[in-house]
Design a protein around this motif. Structure first.
Motif, PDB file in Angstrom:
ATOM      1  N   CYS B 199      52.515  22.439 151.108  1.00 24.27           N
ATOM      2  CA  CYS B 199      51.068  22.596 151.084  1.00 24.27           C
ATOM      3  C   CYS B 199      50.664  23.479 152.245  1.00 24.27           C
ATOM      4  N   LEU B 200      49.445  23.945 152.202  1.00 25.50           N
ATOM      5  CA  LEU B 200      49.006  24.961 153.160  1.00 25.50           C
ATOM      6  C   LEU B 200      48.145  24.358 154.257  1.00 25.50           C
ATOM      7  N   GLY B 201      47.914  23.065 154.166  1.00 23.82           N
ATOM      8  CA  GLY B 201      47.067  22.451 155.176  1.00 23.82           C
ATOM      9  C   GLY B 201      46.572  21.132 154.656  1.00 23.82           C
ATOM     10  N   LYS B 202      45.574  20.624 155.305  1.00 19.90           N
ATOM     11  CA  LYS B 202      45.098  19.290 154.943  1.00 19.90           C
ATOM     12  C   LYS B 202      43.967  19.332 153.911  1.00 19.90           C
ATOM     13  N   LYS B 203      43.452  20.527 153.675  1.00 26.65           N
ATOM     14  CA  LYS B 203      42.349  20.654 152.715  1.00 26.65           C
ATOM     15  C   LYS B 203      42.845  21.175 151.377  1.00 26.65           C
ATOM     16  N   ILE B 204      42.220  20.723 150.300  1.00 20.55           N
ATOM     17  CA  ILE B 204      42.561  21.263 148.990  1.00 20.55           C
ATOM     18  C   ILE B 204      41.888  22.628 148.858  1.00 20.55           C
ATOM     19  N   LEU B 205      42.712  23.643 148.597  1.00 21.03           N
ATOM     20  CA  LEU B 205      42.153  24.980 148.403  1.00 21.03           C
ATOM     21  C   LEU B 205      42.006  25.249 146.916  1.00 21.03           C
ATOM     22  N   ARG B 206      41.165  26.190 146.591  1.00 21.30           N
ATOM     23  CA  ARG B 206      41.065  26.576 145.186  1.00 21.30           C
ATOM     24  C   ARG B 206      42.339  27.258 144.740  1.00 21.30           C
ATOM     25  N   PHE B 207      42.579  27.177 143.463  1.00 22.21           N
ATOM     26  CA  PHE B 207      43.785  27.750 142.863  1.00 22.21           C
ATOM     27  C   PHE B 207      44.092  29.154 143.385  1.00 22.21           C
ATOM     28  N   GLU B 208      43.143  30.057 143.285  1.00 20.50           N
ATOM     29  CA  GLU B 208      43.428  31.460 143.621  1.00 20.50           C
ATOM     30  C   GLU B 208      43.706  31.637 145.114  1.00 20.50           C
ATOM     31  N   THR B 209      43.017  30.866 145.939  1.00 16.47           N
ATOM     32  CA  THR B 209      43.237  30.957 147.383  1.00 16.47           C
ATOM     33  C   THR B 209      44.626  30.438 147.736  1.00 16.47           C
ATOM     34  N   ALA B 210      44.997  29.309 147.140  1.00 17.41           N
ATOM     35  CA  ALA B 210      46.316  28.712 147.417  1.00 17.41           C
ATOM     36  C   ALA B 210      47.443  29.636 146.933  1.00 17.41           C
ATOM     37  N   VAL B 211      47.256  30.251 145.773  1.00 20.05           N
ATOM     38  CA  VAL B 211      48.295  31.140 145.240  1.00 20.05           C
ATOM     39  C   VAL B 211      48.451  32.380 146.119  1.00 20.05           C
ATOM     40  N   ILE B 212      47.370  33.049 146.466  1.00 20.15           N
ATOM     41  CA  ILE B 212      47.453  34.236 147.327  1.00 20.15           C
ATOM     42  C   ILE B 212      48.109  33.877 148.649  1.00 20.15           C
ATOM     43  N   LEU B 213      47.612  32.802 149.255  1.00 17.36           N
ATOM     44  CA  LEU B 213      48.046  32.466 150.605  1.00 17.36           C
ATOM     45  C   LEU B 213      49.536  32.125 150.617  1.00 17.36           C
ATOM     46  N   SER B 214      49.977  31.275 149.702  1.00 13.94           N
ATOM     47  CA  SER B 214      51.392  30.879 149.710  1.00 13.94           C
ATOM     48  C   SER B 214      52.293  32.038 149.295  1.00 13.94           C
ATOM     49  N   THR B 215      51.919  32.746 148.255  1.00 11.07           N
ATOM     50  CA  THR B 215      52.736  33.886 147.827  1.00 11.07           C
ATOM     51  C   THR B 215      52.801  34.916 148.949  1.00 11.07           C
ATOM     52  N   GLY B 216      51.672  35.162 149.597  1.00 13.12           N
ATOM     53  CA  GLY B 216      51.623  36.128 150.696  1.00 13.12           C
ATOM     54  C   GLY B 216      52.517  35.718 151.852  1.00 13.12           C
ATOM     55  N   ILE B 217      52.500  34.436 152.193  1.00 17.64           N
ATOM     56  CA  ILE B 217      53.317  33.970 153.321  1.00 17.64           C
ATOM     57  C   ILE B 217      54.809  34.104 152.992  1.00 17.64           C
ATOM     58  N   PHE B 218      55.205  33.706 151.783  1.00 16.10           N
ATOM     59  CA  PHE B 218      56.612  33.871 151.391  1.00 16.10           C
ATOM     60  C   PHE B 218      56.968  35.362 151.319  1.00 16.10           C
TER      61      PHE B 218
END
Lengths: 225, 225
Positions: B199-218
């Motif tokens: 997970c990216l943190g303690k807050k639930i992010l919206r689908f598109e934000t979570a996908v960009i952020l995780s894909t971007g980090i990897f």
């Protein structure tokens, strides 16, 4: 949209403005119902709706709780530019836990938002309600040179030629996103004299991708999300 | 849009299909002009346009260069769901350097894309051209259970209850984004038996934000961007 409403506390009661009345009407809220509300300053309210007027509603507070703000300060400097792009940037910044948003004018800017304070605040309000933030970030339109007096010491310019985002960051961080047409030579010179540049990799990303990714990474490091 | 065209090499010439003819017409390309093209497999071509027909165009190769692919393998499993959201996910994944995209069917899926292979490939093609990728990622619609045979060993489920993204990751990484309505109980059980959650943190992010952020980090960790 989660049912969180923005309220203005006044003595033991809370008031709702016309935008919240519209929200209530959409959600078919009736007088006597209990709703969740926030004052945007950390207040979490359970409110029983007493009266829904045309432009205003009010209710009584059944329960109040203060939600502590997160530590640290995450500041986003977003270029004034096309409204849809700015709106999207503000919405994502709110979701990613940014504390302060400054929309700055710049030489290549096609638009200015100096007289659009209410419009900017409404976007922040709607975005905060949607992602259930009890502390609404502040937002303000500023001149380019104001960046220098407002920016935290650790402020980074998003720049294709920058370094990697540092592993350890300070408690207060600023991010400066460049405008669509780029900064002017004079502007970028002034910025680079004062701030470091960071980049996200070797490829140029689109504005919205770079903003989400960098803001998200700093937000994670600061525990904002 | 940068002027990169998709071409099919054939002997010493290259062919362009109807979609590229449309792109050429929009850009007002005339016969005799020189354009940049790619075959999507690492080929970078300078092409002189010889003939632009109604549904096909062809040209001669003036220069050819092979662009080496990046190391490592970044795989995205995206849930089949509403087209606009899927389209957006594909576009961002392409921009962030993903190598393979699998659109998986699942119990709560409202849509299926099994018979939409061409539509999916066209999105990948357009997105690759826009961000000037000479290696187009592969894309395919699969069944939920296919995930288990395709996924790299280090595949992570994006999950609110997951751990932080590990600092060190292997050369091949998969990311599984959950569908809008969530996985079914059976599905999530099977996934969790095999894969770790991040997970990216303690807050639930919206689908598109979570996908960009995780894909971007990897993608950053793998040097894809």
């Amino acid at each position: 949209m989660p049912n969180l409403y923005f309220c203005i506390p006044k003595n033991d009661a809370v008031y709702f403005d016309e935008h919240e009345v519209t929200h209530m009407k959409v959600m078919r809220i009736k007088e006597g119902e209990i709703i969740d509300a926030t004052d945007g300053n950390g207040g979490k309210y359970k409110v029983i709706v007493k009266e829904i007027g045309k432009n205003e509603a009010h209710g009584n507070v059944l329960n109040y709780e203060f939600v502590a703000p997160t530590d640290g300060r995450l500041v986003l400097f977003a270029p004034s530019g096309r409204w849809e792009r700015l709106r999207w940037t503000i919405e994502k910044a709110v979701e990613l836990g940014v504390d302060e948003i400054y929309v700055f004018n710049n030489e290549h800017a096609s638009r200015h938002y100096d007289d659009k304070q209410e419009k900017l605040e409404l976007i922040v309000r709607e975005a905060s309600k949607q992602c259930v933030r009890y502390h609404f970030p502040s937002i303000r339109s500023i001149e380019f040179l104001d960046i220098f007096s407002i920016a935290p010491e650790s402020t980074y310019i998003l720049d294709f030629k920058g370094r990697k985002i540092p592993k350890r960051i300070s408690k207060s961080v600023g991010i400066i996103a460049g405008p669509e047409g780029g900064f002017s030579k004079k502007e970028i010179k002034l910025l680079k004299e004062r701030f470091k540049s960071v980049c996200l990799g070797k490829k140029i990303l689109r504005f919205e991708t770079a903003v989400i990714l960098s803001t998200g990474i700093f937000a994670m490091k600061l525990g904002k999300i």
